[in-house]
Design a protein around this motif. Structure first.
Motif, PDB file in Angstrom:
ATOM      1  N   ALA A   2       0.830  -1.210   0.000  1.00 15.59           N
ATOM      2  CA  ALA A   2       0.000   0.000   0.000  1.00 15.59           C
ATOM      3  C   ALA A   2       0.865   1.260   0.000  1.00 15.59           C
ATOM      4  O   ALA A   2       1.882   1.324   0.678  1.00 15.59           O
ATOM      5  CB  ALA A   2      -0.898   0.005   1.224  1.00 15.59           C
ATOM      6  N   ARG A  97     -11.266   7.089   1.209  1.00 19.72           N
ATOM      7  CA  ARG A  97     -11.638   7.125  -0.206  1.00 19.72           C
ATOM      8  C   ARG A  97     -11.043   8.332  -0.907  1.00 19.72           C
ATOM      9  O   ARG A  97     -10.524   8.236  -2.017  1.00 19.72           O
ATOM     10  CB  ARG A  97     -13.164   7.172  -0.316  1.00 19.72           C
ATOM     11  CG  ARG A  97     -13.806   5.872   0.120  1.00 19.72           C
ATOM     12  CD  ARG A  97     -15.015   5.565  -0.747  1.00 19.72           C
ATOM     13  NE  ARG A  97     -15.529   4.229  -0.482  1.00 19.72           N
ATOM     14  CZ  ARG A  97     -16.704   3.997   0.093  1.00 19.72           C
ATOM     15  NH1 ARG A  97     -17.481   5.012   0.460  1.00 19.72           N
ATOM     16  NH2 ARG A  97     -17.104   2.770   0.281  1.00 19.72           N
ATOM     17  N   THR A 102      -5.930   2.194   0.825  1.00 12.03           N
ATOM     18  CA  THR A 102      -6.497   0.841   0.724  1.00 12.03           C
ATOM     19  C   THR A 102      -6.211   0.027   1.982  1.00 12.03           C
ATOM     20  O   THR A 102      -6.715  -1.071   2.140  1.00 12.03           O
ATOM     21  CB  THR A 102      -5.898   0.103  -0.487  1.00 12.03           C
ATOM     22  OG1 THR A 102      -4.468   0.174  -0.393  1.00 12.03           O
ATOM     23  CG2 THR A 102      -6.352   0.732  -1.791  1.00 12.03           C
ATOM     24  N   ILE A 140     -11.515  -2.181   2.898  1.00 10.60           N
ATOM     25  CA  ILE A 140     -10.195  -1.672   3.292  1.00 10.60           C
ATOM     26  C   ILE A 140      -9.533  -2.695   4.213  1.00 10.60           C
ATOM     27  O   ILE A 140     -10.178  -3.252   5.102  1.00 10.60           O
ATOM     28  CB  ILE A 140     -10.338  -0.289   3.960  1.00 10.60           C
ATOM     29  CG1 ILE A 140     -10.784   0.710   2.882  1.00 10.60           C
ATOM     30  CG2 ILE A 140      -9.048   0.151   4.637  1.00 10.60           C
ATOM     31  CD1 ILE A 140     -11.162   2.059   3.390  1.00 10.60           C
TER      32      ILE A 140
END
Ligand code: SF4
Length: 148
Positions: A2, A97, A102, A140
């Protein structure tokens, strides 16, 4: 791997906990090196002050709160803070978002941020807090500071 990580602000040194302190974590800081960090505190985001009375889940965990079966109550006075907790959780999801996070790295055992354990009626039990439950339900990946 990520690139953008949503993080409980108290782990970053923000003094936003119920007791007015932070929970700055050096393993967390090290794990976030080179990442874009999106700090958030769902309880403050939801409108609660610093310091604030500690809150515990009643009749279930975060998943049960979203299902309307459980509540977030002040440990001593029993004041119902569920709405503020839900609002803060939605704000955390919006932040994730907006910035494309993520993965979330959250403070364990909090009624908002706990992802493996939370307090229910004075006892530590397995389960998620209100924000962790929402983030997971929305896809997530939620990690605990205690895993580092
Ligand atoms: Fe930390 Fe989450 Fe509690 Fe805010 S709600 S103080 S970010 S554990």
């Amino acid at each position: 791997e990520a690139r953008v990580v949503l993080v409980s602000a108290c782990l970053l040194g923000e003094a936003c906990r119920f007791d007015g302190r932070s929970k700055r974590s050096e393993p967390v800081m090290a794990a976030l090196e080179g990442k874009e960090v999106v700090p958030m505190c769902p309880e403050v985001g939801g409108g609660l002050p610093i310091p604030r009375p500690p809150v515990e889940l009643s009749d279930g965990t975060g998943v049960d709160v979203w299902a309307g079966r459980a509540r977030a109550l002040e440990r001593e006075a029993g004041v119902d803070r569920t709405e503020a907790f839900l609002r803060g959780a939605r704000m955390a999801l919006e932040a994730a978002r907006k910035f494309g996070a993520t993965v979330a790295l959250l403070k364990e055992k909090s009624p908002s941020c706990g992802s493996q354990h939370v307090y229910e009626a004075g006892k530590l039990r397995s389960g998620e807090g209100i924000t962790a439950a929402l983030l997971r339900a929305e896809g997530i990946t939620v990690l605990s500071d205690e895993d580092l």
